[in-house]
Write a protein that holds these residues in place. Structure first.
Motif, short mmCIF file in Angstrom:
data_model
loop_
_atom_site.label_atom_id
_atom_site.label_comp_id
_atom_site.label_asym_id
_atom_site.label_seq_id
_atom_site.Cartn_x
_atom_site.Cartn_y
_atom_site.Cartn_z
N LYS A 48 -34.19 35.43 -2.25
CA LYS A 48 -34.85 36.37 -1.35
C LYS A 48 -34.11 36.51 -0.02
O LYS A 48 -33.82 37.62 0.44
CB LYS A 48 -36.30 35.92 -1.09
N THR A 49 -33.80 35.36 0.61
CA THR A 49 -33.12 35.39 1.90
C THR A 49 -31.72 35.99 1.76
O THR A 49 -31.28 36.78 2.60
CB THR A 49 -33.03 33.97 2.48
N THR A 50 -31.07 35.65 0.66
CA THR A 50 -29.74 36.19 0.41
C THR A 50 -29.80 37.71 0.34
O THR A 50 -28.99 38.41 0.96
CB THR A 50 -29.17 35.60 -0.90
N PHE A 169 -38.43 40.62 8.22
CA PHE A 169 -39.10 39.34 8.50
C PHE A 169 -38.83 38.39 7.35
O PHE A 169 -39.09 38.73 6.20
CB PHE A 169 -40.62 39.51 8.61
N ASP A 170 -38.34 37.19 7.68
CA ASP A 170 -38.19 36.19 6.63
C ASP A 170 -39.22 35.10 6.85
O ASP A 170 -39.16 34.38 7.83
CB ASP A 170 -36.77 35.61 6.62
N GLU A 171 -40.16 34.99 5.94
CA GLU A 171 -41.21 33.98 6.02
C GLU A 171 -41.85 33.94 7.41
O GLU A 171 -41.86 32.91 8.06
CB GLU A 171 -40.64 32.58 5.71
N PRO A 172 -42.38 35.05 7.90
CA PRO A 172 -42.88 35.08 9.27
C PRO A 172 -44.11 34.21 9.48
O PRO A 172 -44.43 33.86 10.61
CB PRO A 172 -43.21 36.56 9.50
MG LIG Z 1 -35.41 31.96 2.00
#
Ligand SMILES: [Mg+2]
Ligand SMILES: Nc1ncnc2c1ncn2[C@@H]1O[C@H](COP(=O)(O)OP(=O)(O)OP(=O)(O)O)[C@@H](O)[C@H]1O
Lengths: 234, 378
Positions: A48-50, A169-172
């Motif tokens: 996901k982050t990638t 937003f990543d894991e906000p």
């Molecule tokens: Mg991640």
């Protein structure tokens, strides 16, 4: 505006060496539209982050294309990509990444200052955005004096201060308790989302699924399912 | 650009502990470096006191001389030989020696005695009391009023003393640009009286003072003197020779050099280390800045600005501190040999720049390598 806000085409990313490749993203295509709040969910390590990093011009894909607001970002020189991010993309990180030695007001003003706006003018505008997130009375405090939820709101204000059309937003909500997390996301949906804006949110947090317009489910670097409408946890 | 520099400045200054450490480190290093080098500069200028005070354009001496006080007497024929060189306007002998002076209370005081050519008095000092012609009066001596003056019991015109059973009378009080290194008073008299009163070896001339017709004649004069087996140096060259002697042939120079180097290294390690820690602690924040859209060179400017502003502040404080100390020390110890020269200041500044450059290089290398993706991943 008929074009998609964000368009990912056959994105591939692997880590490691030419001999031993570890694939993080194995060919992903999707579109995100203006006025949409799109979730990307999936187990840890599913990429996901990638994916988010490639979309936002932070991580160069091994192959595939990314169009943001119709612009193919990975064909631009690095400094232009940085400028593109500055002008079009707002970030909120899981750990906020606020400067502990600056006041909340100065923290919010950073994108404006990076855009080479006048210092006082930047602070004035930052003040308006602090007000939007309801923290105008914390302007002169350093972020270390604020609660987690408040810090995340400062990070939100910083992300929107330069009025970007794309919010990433990543894991906000990962560092927040359930109630605060829901409050933040409902605030984002009600106050920040409009027809000129597209918001991409990576999350693990099933408690906030209901706010997503569409939800992309990933597994092992691939999209396994795209669901429309607020998904409830099964 | 101004905005991000302001951010950089606030990031650094608001980190009170590290900022203080950096400032103290640089201030301390600059203070020590300036202190060391100005003491050395003071020693060098005092060691060249005779050369500066006599002020002759060209000095002829034995090639083995490396310190004005330890002169080696020249045979008399050399004076005639020098006078006959083309381009020499005039050439006169100078006596330079030391002698014990017996004061009125019976104590002995070593003194440096300079004997000026009787006919011309070339190299005479500026008098603040008395008349230069009185140097020809019976037993006439001129006393230099410097830090050592008191050692002759603060003589006035008419004060008498004994010099090898000869009577001496103070006929004038002089002032000079620089006082000597060895803490002994200086007397001026005529060449004739000097060799009469002070037992001398076969030869009596310490130096020949030469005035060329023009500066262009100097190379020729030097060459001719060299042919005769002697050495002719300009005022500057002679001072340089003395300086080189102290720097390279005595322990003074090397020790001061080593101490300066150590101060530099101490400053460098304090600053390099602290600055590195500062950057390490702020890595994520710099990474976040990059993600938001700061360009690599902007982060480099931030680092350079932080390092440079600390460096300049520390430099200013260090200079101020050593000036203050030298000022106070000179009030207490009249003989305190320290002069802050432009060279000292420039040297210290250059070393600060090296400290700044090394510290920011270490930091910049880190910052350049930050991948915002890693920050993003947490
Ligand atoms: Mg991640
Ligand atoms: N720099 C890297 N070097 C090697 N492998 C990496 C690197 N970055 C990511 N990976 C791998 O890529 C895969 C996807 O990572 P990614 O961070 O995108 O997952 P994620 O879905 O965001 O997980 P999480 O929910 O835990 O944040 C993982 O297997 C990870 O180990």
């Amino acid at each position: 505006m008929t074009e998609a806000a964000v368009q990912a085409i056959e994105l591939v990313k692997w880590f490691g060496t030419e001999e031993i490749k570890t694939y993080a993203v194995r060919g992903i295509s999707f579109e995100a539209n203006y006025g949409e709040m799109l979730y990307i969910v999936g187990p840890s390590g599913s990429g996901k982050t990638t994916l988010l990093s490639m979309i936002s011009g932070i991580l160069r894909p091994n192959s595939g294309r990314v169009l943001v607001k119709g612009k193919e970002i990975w064909t631009l020189p690095p400094n232009d990509i940085a400028d593109f991010r500055l002008n079009n993309i707002g970030f909120v990180f899981q750990d906020y990444h606020l400067f502990p030695k600056l006041t909340t007001l100065e923290n919010v003003a950073i994108p404006l200052i990076l855009k080479k706006q006048d210092w006082d003018e930047s602070l004035r505008i930052a003040g308006e955005y602090l007000e939007i997130v309801g923290l105008q009375d914390r302007a002169t405090l350093t972020p270390t004096k604020l609660s987690g939820g408040e810090q995340q709101r400062v990070a939100l204000a910083r992300a929107i201060a330069s009025r970007p059309d794309i919010l990433i937003f990543d894991e906000p909500t990962a560092s927040l308790d359930g109630a605060t997390g829901r409050m933040i996301i409902s605030f984002v949906k009600e106050q920040l989302l409009n027809e000129h804006r597209c918001i991409l949110i990576v999350t693990h947090d099933a408690r906030i699924y209901e706010y997503g317009d569409r939800i992309i489910q990933m597994e092992d670097g691939r999209i396994v399912k795209i669901t429309s409408g607020g998904l409830r946890e099964e | 650009m101004k905005g991000i520099l302001k951010i950089a400045f606030k990031l650094l200054v608001n980190d009170r502990g590290k900022f203080a450490t950096l400032i103290v480190g640089i201030t301390f290093a600059v203070f020590l470096m300036v202190q060391m080098t100005s003491v050395f500069a003071g020693i060098l200028s005092k060691a060249s006191a005779t050369i500066i005070n006599i002020g002759s354009s060209v000095w002829v001496m034995d090639p083995a001389v490396n310190n004005p006080l330890n002169s080696i007497q020249l045979p008399d024929y050399i004076l005639d030989a020098v006078r006959s060189i083309n381009g020499v306007n005039y050439a006169v002998p100078l006596y330079s020696g030391t002698s014990l002076v017996k004061l009125r209370d019976g104590t002995y005081q070593p003194c440096s005695v300079l004997g000026l050519d009787d006919s011309s008095l070339v190299g005479r000092p500026e008098l603040i009391q008395g008349n230069i012609q009185d140097i020809f009066a019976d037993n006439g001596f001129i006393v230099v009023k410097d830090e050592e003056f008191a050692k002759l019991e603060n003589p006035t015109i008419g004060t008498t003393f004994e010099l090898n059973d000869h009577r001496g009378v103070v006929v004038g009080i002089a002032k000079v640009a620089t006082s000597g290194l060895f803490g002994i008073p200086t007397l001026y008299t005529t060449f004739t009286r000097a060799i009469q009163y002070i037992p001398s070896p076969r030869f009596t001339m310490a130096y020949i003072l030469v005035e060329p017709k023009s500066a262009a004649d100097i190379p020729h004069i030097k060459a001719e003197v060299a042919k005769a087996g002697y050495l002719a140096l300009t005022n500057k060259e002679f001072q340089q020779r003395v300086a080189d002697y102290y720097k390279y042939q005595t322990g003074v120079g090397t020790n001061i050099l080593v101490m300066t180097l150590i101060s530099f290294l101490v400053g460098l390690s304090i600053c390099g280390q602290t600055f590195y820690t500062f950057v390490l602690e702020n890595m994520e924040k710099f990474g976040a800045l990059k993600a938001i859209g700061a360009k690599g060179y902007e982060l480099v400017y931030m680092i350079l600005f932080q390092a440079l502003s600390t460096g300049v502040t520390g430099y200013g404080l260090g200079i101020g501190l050593s000036s203050l100390l030298i000022f106070v020390a000179k009030q207490k110890v009249p003989n305190y040999a320290a002069v802050i020269t432009f060279f000292n200041l420039a040297l210290a500044f250059a070393m600060v720049l090296v400290i700044v450059a090394v510290s920011s290089y270490i930091a910049v290398r880190k910052v350049i390598k930050i991948e915002p993706f890693e920050i993003f991943r947490g």
